[in-house]
Write a protein that holds these residues in place. Structure first.
Motif, PDB file in Angstrom:
ATOM      1  N   SER A 118      48.376  57.650  40.704  1.00  0.00           N
ATOM      2  CA  SER A 118      48.978  58.859  41.252  1.00  0.00           C
ATOM      3  C   SER A 118      50.317  59.103  40.577  1.00  0.00           C
ATOM      4  N   ALA A 119      50.378  60.143  39.752  1.00  0.00           N
ATOM      5  CA  ALA A 119      51.630  60.463  39.077  1.00  0.00           C
ATOM      6  C   ALA A 119      52.668  60.972  40.064  1.00  0.00           C
ATOM      7  N   GLU A 120      52.199  61.636  41.126  1.00  0.00           N
ATOM      8  CA  GLU A 120      53.122  62.185  42.121  1.00  0.00           C
ATOM      9  C   GLU A 120      53.866  61.084  42.858  1.00  0.00           C
ATOM     10  N   ASN A 121      53.133  60.027  43.271  1.00  0.00           N
ATOM     11  CA  ASN A 121      53.736  58.912  44.003  1.00  0.00           C
ATOM     12  C   ASN A 121      54.136  57.750  43.111  1.00  0.00           C
ATOM     13  N   ASN A 122      53.816  57.862  41.811  1.00  0.00           N
ATOM     14  CA  ASN A 122      54.092  56.784  40.860  1.00  0.00           C
ATOM     15  C   ASN A 122      53.395  55.490  41.266  1.00  0.00           C
ATOM     16  N   TRP A 123      52.114  55.612  41.654  1.00  0.00           N
ATOM     17  CA  TRP A 123      51.311  54.458  42.028  1.00  0.00           C
ATOM     18  C   TRP A 123      50.474  53.991  40.838  1.00  0.00           C
ATOM     19  N   VAL A 124      50.307  52.691  40.742  1.00  0.00           N
ATOM     20  CA  VAL A 124      49.475  52.074  39.712  1.00  0.00           C
ATOM     21  C   VAL A 124      48.313  51.360  40.384  1.00  0.00           C
ATOM     22  N   GLN A 125      47.107  51.507  39.842  1.00  0.00           N
ATOM     23  CA  GLN A 125      45.939  50.780  40.334  1.00  0.00           C
ATOM     24  C   GLN A 125      45.544  49.709  39.323  1.00  0.00           C
ATOM     25  N   THR A 126      45.244  48.520  39.829  1.00  0.00           N
ATOM     26  CA  THR A 126      44.793  47.433  38.962  1.00  0.00           C
ATOM     27  C   THR A 126      43.332  47.100  39.239  1.00  0.00           C
ATOM     28  N   LEU A 127      42.695  46.490  38.269  1.00  0.00           N
ATOM     29  CA  LEU A 127      41.361  45.917  38.418  1.00  0.00           C
ATOM     30  C   LEU A 127      41.431  44.516  37.830  1.00  0.00           C
ATOM     31  N   GLU A 128      41.139  43.491  38.663  1.00  0.00           N
ATOM     32  CA  GLU A 128      41.406  42.104  38.284  1.00  0.00           C
ATOM     33  C   GLU A 128      40.179  41.214  38.489  1.00  0.00           C
ATOM     34  N   PRO A 129      39.316  41.097  37.486  1.00  0.00           N
ATOM     35  CA  PRO A 129      38.216  40.127  37.572  1.00  0.00           C
ATOM     36  C   PRO A 129      38.746  38.702  37.387  1.00  0.00           C
ATOM     37  N   ARG A 130      38.116  37.759  38.075  1.00  0.00           N
ATOM     38  CA  ARG A 130      38.567  36.366  38.023  1.00  0.00           C
ATOM     39  C   ARG A 130      37.367  35.434  38.009  1.00  0.00           C
ATOM     40  N   LEU A 131      37.388  34.422  37.132  1.00  0.00           N
ATOM     41  CA  LEU A 131      36.359  33.385  37.063  1.00  0.00           C
ATOM     42  C   LEU A 131      37.009  32.020  37.232  1.00  0.00           C
ATOM     43  N   TYR A 132      36.372  31.195  38.081  1.00  0.00           N
ATOM     44  CA  TYR A 132      36.911  29.854  38.353  1.00  0.00           C
ATOM     45  C   TYR A 132      35.775  28.847  38.212  1.00  0.00           C
ATOM     46  N   LEU A 133      35.906  27.949  37.264  1.00  0.00           N
ATOM     47  CA  LEU A 133      34.910  26.908  37.015  1.00  0.00           C
ATOM     48  C   LEU A 133      35.450  25.581  37.520  1.00  0.00           C
ATOM     49  N   LEU A 134      34.647  24.880  38.340  1.00  0.00           N
ATOM     50  CA  LEU A 134      35.094  23.617  38.943  1.00  0.00           C
ATOM     51  C   LEU A 134      34.019  22.556  38.793  1.00  0.00           C
ATOM     52  N   TYR A 135      34.415  21.379  38.294  1.00  0.00           N
ATOM     53  CA  TYR A 135      33.522  20.222  38.232  1.00  0.00           C
ATOM     54  C   TYR A 135      34.227  19.017  38.840  1.00  0.00           C
ATOM     55  N   VAL A 136      33.618  18.461  39.898  1.00  0.00           N
ATOM     56  CA  VAL A 136      34.112  17.242  40.533  1.00  0.00           C
ATOM     57  C   VAL A 136      32.912  16.317  40.716  1.00  0.00           C
ATOM     58  N   PRO A 137      32.861  15.159  40.051  1.00  0.00           N
ATOM     59  CA  PRO A 137      31.691  14.271  40.172  1.00  0.00           C
ATOM     60  C   PRO A 137      31.577  13.673  41.566  1.00  0.00           C
ATOM     61  N   TYR A 138      30.360  13.321  41.930  1.00  0.00           N
ATOM     62  CA  TYR A 138      30.110  12.731  43.253  1.00  0.00           C
ATOM     63  C   TYR A 138      30.550  11.274  43.290  1.00  0.00           C
ATOM     64  N   GLU A 139      31.222  10.902  44.377  1.00  0.00           N
ATOM     65  CA  GLU A 139      31.564   9.508  44.665  1.00  0.00           C
ATOM     66  C   GLU A 139      31.277   9.254  46.137  1.00  0.00           C
ATOM     67  N   ASP A 140      30.622   8.140  46.440  1.00  0.00           N
ATOM     68  CA  ASP A 140      30.319   7.781  47.822  1.00  0.00           C
ATOM     69  C   ASP A 140      31.616   7.423  48.542  1.00  0.00           C
ATOM     70  N   GLN A 141      31.933   8.163  49.608  1.00  0.00           N
ATOM     71  CA  GLN A 141      33.184   7.968  50.347  1.00  0.00           C
ATOM     72  C   GLN A 141      32.947   7.634  51.822  1.00  0.00           C
ATOM     73  N   GLN A 142      31.749   7.218  52.173  1.00  0.00           N
ATOM     74  CA  GLN A 142      31.413   6.970  53.576  1.00  0.00           C
ATOM     75  C   GLN A 142      32.186   5.799  54.164  1.00  0.00           C
ATOM     76  N   ASP A 143      32.663   4.870  53.311  1.00  0.00           N
ATOM     77  CA  ASP A 143      33.429   3.728  53.821  1.00  0.00           C
ATOM     78  C   ASP A 143      34.877   4.084  54.127  1.00  0.00           C
ATOM     79  N   ILE A 144      35.292   5.280  53.764  1.00  0.00           N
ATOM     80  CA  ILE A 144      36.676   5.695  54.007  1.00  0.00           C
ATOM     81  C   ILE A 144      36.753   6.401  55.350  1.00  0.00           C
ATOM     82  N   PRO A 145      37.576   5.939  56.289  1.00  0.00           N
ATOM     83  CA  PRO A 145      37.693   6.609  57.596  1.00  0.00           C
ATOM     84  C   PRO A 145      38.247   8.027  57.428  1.00  0.00           C
ATOM     85  N   VAL A 146      37.837   8.912  58.324  1.00  0.00           N
ATOM     86  CA  VAL A 146      38.327  10.286  58.316  1.00  0.00           C
ATOM     87  C   VAL A 146      39.451  10.396  59.343  1.00  0.00           C
TER      88      VAL A 146
END
Length: 221
Positions: free
Chosen positions: A14-42
């Motif tokens: 909007s030139a009248e209000n001096n507003w800017v519009q953005t478009l923001e795509p985002r990609l997030y890649l996550l790898y965490v290997p499995y480890e047995d944690q049942q012996d650890i108390p919660v």
């Protein structure tokens, strides 16, 4: 191992209000290997709630008692309306989802999450000025075609008073409304009130009324 990447496109909305519009795509890649944690108390770990922000974190559990295994790709898309003169964000809308390459075995109750994708997360914010804001968080189950979680909040904050009106919904477990405010009653004096009501149980969860006094270096409630 994680990679967090994104782009920001912008145009004059909007030139009248001096507003800017953005478009923001985002990609997030996550790898965490499995480890047995049942012996650890919660002691202080819990499974975090579904939300748009939690699509882009490296552990689905709070605390340090559980480290969640993951091979996932999260995708998000955000658009914002910004006031170019002040830099204030007037409006934003976000939508996102995570896709899983394998089952998640780490849990708090010996269960395995076999879903191939997460629920659909959305987040809307509207802030007409620096005092008032409206926010909507939503979690939608595409497989069942129903809402799993909804949070709505209307807030007003200034130097002397605060007002909050909230609605919270969790499927089959919670539906509550909350009204709270802090209001000035005189020099250094404020009154505060909070009422939390369970729509599901049709009863009041909490009522709180009080006075507070705050001087230059001490306070009393």
């Amino acid at each position: 191992f994680s990679i967090d990447s994104g782009l920001i496109f912008e145009r004059l909305a909007s030139a009248e209000n001096n507003w800017v519009q953005t478009l923001e795509p985002r990609l997030y890649l996550l790898y965490v290997p499995y480890e047995d944690q049942q012996d650890i108390p919660v002691f202080d770990s819990a499974l975090l709630n579904d939300s748009y922000a939690n699509l882009f974190i490296n552990n689905r559990f709070s605390g340090a008692d559980r480290i969640g295994d993951a091979r996932q790709l999260s995708f998000g898309l955000t658009t914002r309306i910004l006031d170019q003169d002040s830099g204030d964000e007037i409006f934003s809308a976000s939508i996102g989802q995570a896709f899983y390459a394998e089952d998640r075995e780490v849990s708090l109750n010996n269960s395995i999450d076999e879903r191939e994708k997460s629920n659909l997360m959305t987040l809307l914010r509207y802030q007409p000025n620096r005092q008032w804001s409206l926010q909507l968080d939503s979690v939608y189950d595409q497989e069942q075609s129903e809402s799993r979680q909804t949070d709505i909040a209307i807030r007003q904050r200034s130097d002397i008073q605060v007002f909050n009106l909230e609605y919270h919904f969790r499927e089959n477990s919670l539906e509550q409304s909350t009204l709270s405010f802090v209001y000035p009653l005189g020099v250094n004096w404020h009154g505060f009130f909070k009422r939390q009501y369970s729509i599901l149980e049709e009863e009041t969860v909490q009522n709180l009324v009080g006075l507070s006094y705050e001087g230059c270096c001490w306070g009393l409630k």
